[in-house]
Motif scaffolding. Structure first.
Motif, PDB file in Angstrom:
ATOM      1  N   THR A 339       0.806  -1.227   0.000  1.00 45.04           N
ATOM      2  CA  THR A 339       0.000   0.000   0.000  1.00 45.04           C
ATOM      3  C   THR A 339       0.835   1.270   0.000  1.00 45.04           C
ATOM      4  OG1 THR A 339      -0.105   0.127   2.422  1.00 45.04           O
ATOM      5  CG2 THR A 339      -1.784  -1.213   1.302  1.00 45.04           C
ATOM      6  N   GLY A 340       2.101   1.185   0.366  1.00 47.78           N
ATOM      7  CA  GLY A 340       2.939   2.366   0.471  1.00 47.78           C
ATOM      8  C   GLY A 340       2.729   3.146   1.753  1.00 47.78           C
ATOM      9  N   ALA A 341       1.823   2.670   2.648  1.00 47.41           N
ATOM     10  CA  ALA A 341       1.533   3.386   3.897  1.00 47.41           C
ATOM     11  C   ALA A 341       2.649   3.166   4.909  1.00 47.41           C
ATOM     12  CB  ALA A 341       0.202   2.908   4.472  1.00 47.41           C
ATOM     13  N   TRP A 342       2.887   4.185   5.737  1.00 50.29           N
ATOM     14  CA  TRP A 342       3.864   4.047   6.806  1.00 50.29           C
ATOM     15  C   TRP A 342       3.239   3.310   7.976  1.00 50.29           C
ATOM     16  CZ3 TRP A 342       8.840   4.174   7.783  1.00 50.29           C
ATOM     17  CH2 TRP A 342       9.267   4.191   9.118  1.00 50.29           C
ATOM     18  N   MET A 343       3.920   2.248   8.441  1.00 44.89           N
ATOM     19  CA  MET A 343       3.420   1.415   9.527  1.00 44.89           C
ATOM     20  C   MET A 343       4.355   1.537  10.724  1.00 44.89           C
ATOM     21  SD  MET A 343       0.817   0.117   7.916  1.00 44.89           S
ATOM     22  CE  MET A 343       0.277  -1.211   9.025  1.00 44.89           C
ATOM     23  N   THR A 344       3.780   1.728  11.910  1.00 43.90           N
ATOM     24  CA  THR A 344       4.546   1.780  13.152  1.00 43.90           C
ATOM     25  C   THR A 344       3.948   0.767  14.112  1.00 43.90           C
ATOM     26  OG1 THR A 344       4.919   4.150  12.842  1.00 43.90           O
ATOM     27  CG2 THR A 344       5.386   3.239  15.026  1.00 43.90           C
ATOM     28  N   GLY A 345       4.763  -0.235  14.502  1.00 43.61           N
ATOM     29  CA  GLY A 345       4.235  -1.258  15.397  1.00 43.61           C
ATOM     30  C   GLY A 345       3.047  -1.988  14.805  1.00 43.61           C
ATOM     31  N   GLY A 346       3.031  -2.137  13.477  1.00 42.48           N
ATOM     32  CA  GLY A 346       1.916  -2.793  12.815  1.00 42.48           C
ATOM     33  C   GLY A 346       0.683  -1.922  12.675  1.00 42.48           C
ATOM     34  N   ARG A 347       0.800  -0.649  13.029  1.00 42.44           N
ATOM     35  CA  ARG A 347      -0.351   0.258  13.002  1.00 42.44           C
ATOM     36  C   ARG A 347      -0.195   1.292  11.885  1.00 42.44           C
ATOM     37  NH1 ARG A 347      -0.578   2.845  18.827  1.00 42.44           N
ATOM     38  NH2 ARG A 347      -2.400   3.890  17.899  1.00 42.44           N
ATOM     39  N   ASN A 348      -1.273   1.510  11.171  1.00 43.78           N
ATOM     40  CA  ASN A 348      -1.335   2.572  10.177  1.00 43.78           C
ATOM     41  C   ASN A 348      -1.999   3.764  10.864  1.00 43.78           C
ATOM     42  OD1 ASN A 348      -2.054   4.367   8.115  1.00 43.78           O
ATOM     43  ND2 ASN A 348      -2.305   2.715   6.621  1.00 43.78           N
ATOM     44  N   ALA A 349      -1.159   4.699  11.327  1.00 42.66           N
ATOM     45  CA  ALA A 349      -1.664   5.778  12.175  1.00 42.66           C
ATOM     46  C   ALA A 349      -2.716   6.616  11.470  1.00 42.66           C
ATOM     47  CB  ALA A 349      -0.505   6.661  12.642  1.00 42.66           C
ATOM     48  N   LEU A 350      -2.499   6.924  10.195  1.00 47.37           N
ATOM     49  CA  LEU A 350      -3.457   7.768   9.492  1.00 47.37           C
ATOM     50  C   LEU A 350      -4.793   7.060   9.318  1.00 47.37           C
ATOM     51  CD1 LEU A 350      -1.163   9.417   6.799  1.00 47.37           C
ATOM     52  CD2 LEU A 350      -1.874  10.324   9.022  1.00 47.37           C
ATOM     53  N   SER A 351      -4.767   5.733   9.121  1.00 47.15           N
ATOM     54  CA  SER A 351      -6.021   4.985   9.035  1.00 47.15           C
ATOM     55  C   SER A 351      -6.751   5.007  10.372  1.00 47.15           C
ATOM     56  CB  SER A 351      -5.763   3.539   8.606  1.00 47.15           C
ATOM     57  OG  SER A 351      -5.314   3.493   7.270  1.00 47.15           O
ATOM     58  N   GLU A 352      -5.985   4.944  11.459  1.00 46.23           N
ATOM     59  CA  GLU A 352      -6.603   5.019  12.786  1.00 46.23           C
ATOM     60  C   GLU A 352      -7.271   6.367  12.995  1.00 46.23           C
ATOM     61  OE1 GLU A 352      -4.468   3.755  16.188  1.00 46.23           O
ATOM     62  OE2 GLU A 352      -3.474   2.105  15.164  1.00 46.23           O
ATOM     63  N   ILE A 353      -6.618   7.428  12.508  1.00 45.67           N
ATOM     64  CA  ILE A 353      -7.224   8.758  12.613  1.00 45.67           C
ATOM     65  C   ILE A 353      -8.547   8.786  11.860  1.00 45.67           C
ATOM     66  CG2 ILE A 353      -6.975  11.177  11.910  1.00 45.67           C
ATOM     67  CD1 ILE A 353      -3.988  10.898  12.411  1.00 45.67           C
ATOM     68  N   ASP A 354      -8.555   8.220  10.648  1.00 46.34           N
ATOM     69  CA  ASP A 354      -9.776   8.220   9.848  1.00 46.34           C
ATOM     70  C   ASP A 354     -10.889   7.439  10.540  1.00 46.34           C
ATOM     71  OD1 ASP A 354      -8.532   9.713   7.917  1.00 46.34           O
ATOM     72  OD2 ASP A 354      -7.982   7.992   6.685  1.00 46.34           O
TER      73      ASP A 354
END
Length: 654
Positions: A339-354
């Motif tokens: 997806t090209g998304a940045w993942m931290t600790g297995g989390r997609n922070a921007l998706s969590e925000i959405d």
């Protein structure tokens, strides 16, 4: 593919000619010339109808057959079908056009303004068809059949507007210039051949209108990113493109991961705080510690300790396009290879925000929409000194004690109807923050419109520009401030931002008593505004069934009857009549009732001689007031009894 699309275009053009023939056949006048088709001229429907004698139905059948044969010849449907693979779909289209033609013939050109006129014996006999213009812009006519004197709908015909729209849409989807379409095996193109989105033949990648190749962009990043460390510039460690553009980095001062200048985890915390405050507003409580930043602090410490000790890693098969890992092999963060998304600790922070914002929006929407059919068992009371504790004889407190439910007293002495409605939330105050920004901590000066919620020297809790805080008005009424409840980053606030009062928001689902206008009623210019304000307060309540009592305004001892022309008592009588007429289902003539023996009985008192004189003068008995207007304890008992009695009468309680 290209040849098939060209044939489809030819079908469309020929079908349009056929539709013109159908339209002329159904609508041309009886004195019109013959309709020219590829197989020769034919008569229109009205001409055919004129030729019908005793066997009219049979003649129509023959005419329909001639029309359909002509259309088949005109559009060369049979020949074109042989050259296409999707013969079933084209056959269905031809059949549908034949049905339209037959229906047009069945209507025999009878178009009437209404079904009632079409059913008249002079117009149609049982079994015959007629048409009525459709009120829908996308439709032309509605075909009815006279079934024993009842109009039964049989068909609906599209309007020219709808046909034009479908034609334009069809072409925009399938028709394109060869220069663009040749490079794609499928997609959506404009009439001029410009791509909307298509799948490129060379590699199957989806290509968008602006030329973006998302999969290609991600692939191009593989092996082309560089790491960079520039602590003085605020970059502990980050990714840059060959051109030097910084994609993301760990901040040298905080250790936080930054993407396009945004700290995603901080945004999540802020959004979650806002979410918790909304949830708190819904249940009437406030979280003691709305932000849990323990994990964020741990992340900062961990990253800070890794300075100079992290490595880049690329493992596309494992889902890692490019990322950071420790010498021990622990992956700190990475760009996802899919997806090209940045993942931290297995989390997609921007998706969590959405996701959090979506949840927040649904809750905020719930706060502004009906939540239930009926109110809860609890009550809320909105008004001025006639409702406030002390000066009201505490009738609201006595009422909820009788009922055994919770009650919120929204009475505020001295307030006019605008302030009452602002605190209740129906017509919220519009506030402008001086400087346009709410600081991270402390008060900021604000200005308001006429609907300021707090009286001089008072304060009201509420939400301004997404922040929970307190609006405070100085004792002299010359200035106001807003102070946020929880410290944080400064927040921009637009001019005339809505201030949503906290208690008004959380009391919308209750039984409600409104006693508003006593401080404004004698200004006749305000009387209609008071009525409008009360109506907005009722509309603001969330249950579909509003259980509301609107109280009559009582006179003071000096405003006696009879009312002289132009006197304040005349104005009061006029307003109470307006109030009753505006809200007949909610109105309670409480002021008049207080001058009855039933009120004395409810209060457990005996009217004195002065009380009887007061009653004859049309004012509240002296035993029921403390100063000629505000209520005594005995009066509070009587009012509580009367409101409870009214609730029983209206079926709200047993």
């Amino acid at each position: 593919m290209a040849d098939q699309v060209e044939r489809l275009g030819l079908i469309l053009n020929l079908a349009e000619q056929g539709m013109d023939i159908v339209h002329s056949y159904a609508n041309d006048p009886v004195d019109a010339g013959a309709i020219q088709t590829g197989s020769g001229p034919i008569k229109n429907l009205k001409q055919v109808s004129a030729d019908i004698k005793s066997d009219g139905e049979a003649a129509i059948d023959v005419a329909v057959t001639e029309l359909i044969d002509a259309l088949k010849t005109e559009t060369s449907v049979s020949a074109l079908i042989d050259g296409l693979t999707d013969t079933a779909a084209l056959a269905e289209q031809s059949a549908a056009r034949a049905v339209v033609a037959a229906d047009s013939a069945n209507a025999t050109g009878k178009i009437y303004p209404s079904t009632a006129i079409g059913l008249l014996p002079a117009n149609t006999a049982p079994g015959q068809y007629f048409s009525v213009p459709s009120p829908n812009a996308s439709e032309y006519l509605i075909l009815y059949q006279n079934v024993n004197g009842v109009a039964i709908e049989r068909k609906r015909y599209p309007s020219a507007l709808l046909v034009a729209f479908l034609e334009a849409d069809y072409r925009a989807t399938l028709i394109s210039g060869d220069s663009s379409r040749a490079h794609y095996w499928g997609g959506i193109f404009s009439k001029s051949g410009m791509i909307g989105v298509g799948f490129r033949m060379s590699d199957g990648h989806p290509i968008f209108a602006d030329g973006r190749d998302l999969l290609g962009d991600v692939a191009d990043l593989r092996g082309r990113l560089n790491t960079v460390s520039a602590p003085r510039g605020g970059v502990l460690l980050g990714f840059t493109t060959p051109s030097g553009r910084l994609l993301g980095h760990f901040d040298a001062h905080t250790g936080a991961w930054m993407t396009q200048g945004r700290n995603a985890l901080v945004e999540i915390d802020r959004t979650n705080l806002r979410l918790k405050l909304v949830e708190a507003a819904l249940d009437g409580t406030l979280p003691e510690d709305p932000i849990d930043d323990e994990s964020f602090t741990e992340l900062q410490e961990a990253v800070a300790s890794l300075q100079g000790m992290v490595h880049t890693v690329s493992s596309p098969r494992g889902g890692v396009l490019l990322g950071f890992k420790t010498p021990s092999g622990r992956l700190l963060g990475h760009f996802d290879a899919h997806t090209g998304a940045w993942m931290t600790g297995g989390r997609n922070a921007l998706s969590e925000i959405d996701r959090t914002n979506l949840r927040l929006k649904s809750l905020e929407a719930a706060m502004g929409n009906p939540l239930a059919d009926f109110p809860t068992v609890d009550w809320a009371f909105w008004g001025d000194s006639l409702t406030a504790l002390g000066s009201s004889g505490n009738w609201a407190s006595k009422l909820v004690a009788m009922l055994g439910v919770d009650g919120y007293n929204g009475g505020w002495g001295g307030q006019a109807f605008r302030q009452i409605a602002a605190r209740q939330g129906a017509t919220p105050s519009l506030m402008t923050v001086v400087g346009g920004t709410i600081p991270g901590d402390g008060p900021v000066a604000v200005t308001t419109n006429a609907y300021y919620p707090a009286s001089n020297g008072g304060s009201v809790s509420g939400v301004l520009s997404g922040l929970l805080g307190t609006y405070t008005r100085t004792a002299d009424g010359l200035s106001s401030t807003f102070t946020r409840t929880v410290s944080g980053a400064p927040v921009a606030s637009p001019a005339n931002a809505v201030f949503a009062p906290l208690y008004g928001t959380t009391m919308r689902d209750r039984h409600v008593v409104l006693w508003s206008g006593a401080n404004s009623v004698y200004y006749e210019a305000d009387q209609y505004d008071i009525i409008s304000s009360i109506r907005s307060m009722i509309d603001y309540l969330t249950p579909r069934v509003k259980r509301v009592i609107v109280m009559e305004i009582p006179p003071s001892a000096a405003r006696t009857l009879p009312a002289a022309p132009g006197s304040e008592r005349e104005k009061l009588e006029k307003f109470n009549a307006m109030l009753k007429a505006a809200f007949p289902e909610y109105f309670l003539d409480i002021a008049s009732w207080l001058r009855t023996q039933a009120a004395a009985t409810a209060a457990g008192i005996v009217f004195t001689a002065q009380d009887l004189t007061d009653i004859s003068n049309g004012v509240t008995p002296t035993s029921f007031t403390t100063d000629g207007l505000h209520f005594s304890d005995a009066c509070g008992t009587a009012i509580a009894y009367r409101v409870r009695q009214e609730a029983i009468t209206r079926g709200w309680i047993a």
